[in-house]
Scaffold this motif. Structure first.
Motif, short mmCIF file in Angstrom:
data_model
loop_
_atom_site.label_atom_id
_atom_site.label_comp_id
_atom_site.label_asym_id
_atom_site.label_seq_id
_atom_site.Cartn_x
_atom_site.Cartn_y
_atom_site.Cartn_z
N ALA A 112 13.27 12.92 11.26
CA ALA A 112 14.07 11.66 11.67
C ALA A 112 13.36 10.66 11.07
O ALA A 112 13.64 9.87 10.60
CB ALA A 112 14.42 11.87 13.10
N ILE A 113 11.46 10.77 10.82
CA ILE A 113 10.68 9.34 10.44
C ILE A 113 10.84 9.28 9.20
O ILE A 113 10.52 8.38 8.99
CB ILE A 113 9.53 9.98 11.23
N LEU A 114 11.24 10.52 8.18
CA LEU A 114 11.09 10.13 6.62
C LEU A 114 12.48 9.95 6.08
O LEU A 114 11.88 9.61 4.98
CB LEU A 114 10.16 11.68 6.20
N LEU A 115 13.26 9.90 6.78
CA LEU A 115 14.47 9.75 6.23
C LEU A 115 14.74 8.92 6.32
O LEU A 115 15.90 8.45 5.73
CB LEU A 115 15.66 11.49 7.07
N PHE A 116 14.84 7.81 7.87
CA PHE A 116 15.17 6.74 7.94
C PHE A 116 14.85 5.90 7.11
O PHE A 116 15.53 5.27 6.61
CB PHE A 116 14.72 6.23 9.28
N PRO A 117 13.59 6.16 6.83
CA PRO A 117 12.94 5.15 5.77
C PRO A 117 13.53 4.98 3.95
O PRO A 117 14.51 3.99 3.74
CB PRO A 117 11.46 5.13 5.29
N VAL A 118 13.48 6.34 3.71
CA VAL A 118 14.82 6.66 2.68
C VAL A 118 16.08 6.01 2.41
O VAL A 118 16.33 5.26 1.85
CB VAL A 118 14.08 8.26 2.08
N ALA A 119 16.91 6.16 3.49
CA ALA A 119 18.11 5.45 4.03
C ALA A 119 18.09 3.77 4.08
O ALA A 119 19.08 3.87 2.86
CB ALA A 119 18.83 5.86 5.76
N GLN A 120 17.16 3.47 4.47
CA GLN A 120 16.81 2.49 4.51
C GLN A 120 16.67 0.99 3.32
O GLN A 120 17.14 0.57 2.76
CB GLN A 120 16.25 1.61 5.84
N ILE A 121 15.66 1.69 2.35
CA ILE A 121 15.29 1.96 1.22
C ILE A 121 16.49 1.75 -0.19
O ILE A 121 16.94 1.19 -0.62
CB ILE A 121 14.31 2.60 0.54
#
Length: 140
Positions: A112-121
Motif C-alpha cells: 500500500a505504501i509503495l502503490l499509493f505514490p505510484v498512483a499519484q504520480i
C-alpha cells in the motif's frame, strides 16, 4: 462515466470513505494500521486513513473537474491506472483490518505504501500530459 467524468466516481468514493470514517470513529469500531520500520512502530487508526483518503480523492476529483471545465480530456488509460492503483491501495488497507498474521500484514502495508505514490504520480502525469496535448492542439 469513468471516461467522461472520472471526478464523479472519485467524489462518490470520497463520500463513502467519509461516511465510513464517521461510523468507525463515532461508534468506536476502529483498529490500527501498524507500520513496522526497523525498531520503530507507527500506529495509525483506520478511521484517520479513511479521512485522509477521502480528502485526497476529493482533491483528485477536483483536478479532473477543472480539466473538464477547460474542455481538456484526460488520457483515459492513465485515468484508469490512477483509479485502479488508488483502489488497490485502499483495498490493501481495508484488507489489513481483517488479517491478523503479522508477515502478511507487513507485506500488505508495504504494498500500500509503495502503490499509493505510484498512483499519484500517474495522476499528475495525466493532468500534465492532457494539458500539454490540449495546448499543442490549440497552437496548431
Amino acid at each position: 462515466m469513468l471516461q467522461n467524468r472520472p471526478y464523479l466516481f472519485l467524489w462518490f468514493l470520497a463520500a463513502v470513505l467519509a461516511i465510513s470514517f464517521s461510523f468507525s470513529y463515532f461508534f468506536d469500531i476502529d483498529n490500527e494500521f501498524v507500520l513496522n520500520f526497523g525498531d520503530t512502530y507507527f500506529v495509525i487508526r483506520h478511521s484517520h486513513l479513511f479521512l485522509l483518503f477521502s480528502l485526497w480523492l476529493l482533491l483528485c476529483g477536483f483536478g479532473y473537474f477543472i480539466l473538464k471545465n477547460y474542455k481538456i480530456s484526460p488520457i483515459y488509460s492513465l485515468t484508469k491506472l490512477h483509479i485502479i492503483f488508488t483502489l488497490l491501495t485502499l483495498f490493501t488497507i481495508i484488507l489489513d483490518k481483517f488479517i491478523d498474521h503479522n508477515d502478511i500484514e507487513n507485506i500488505l502495508v508495504w504494498v500500500a505504501i509503495l502503490l499509493f505514490p505510484v498512483a499519484q504520480i500517474i495522476y499528475f502525469m495525466n493532468i500534465i500530459a492532457a494539458t500539454v496535448l490540449k495546448l499543442q492542439e490549440n497552437t496548431n
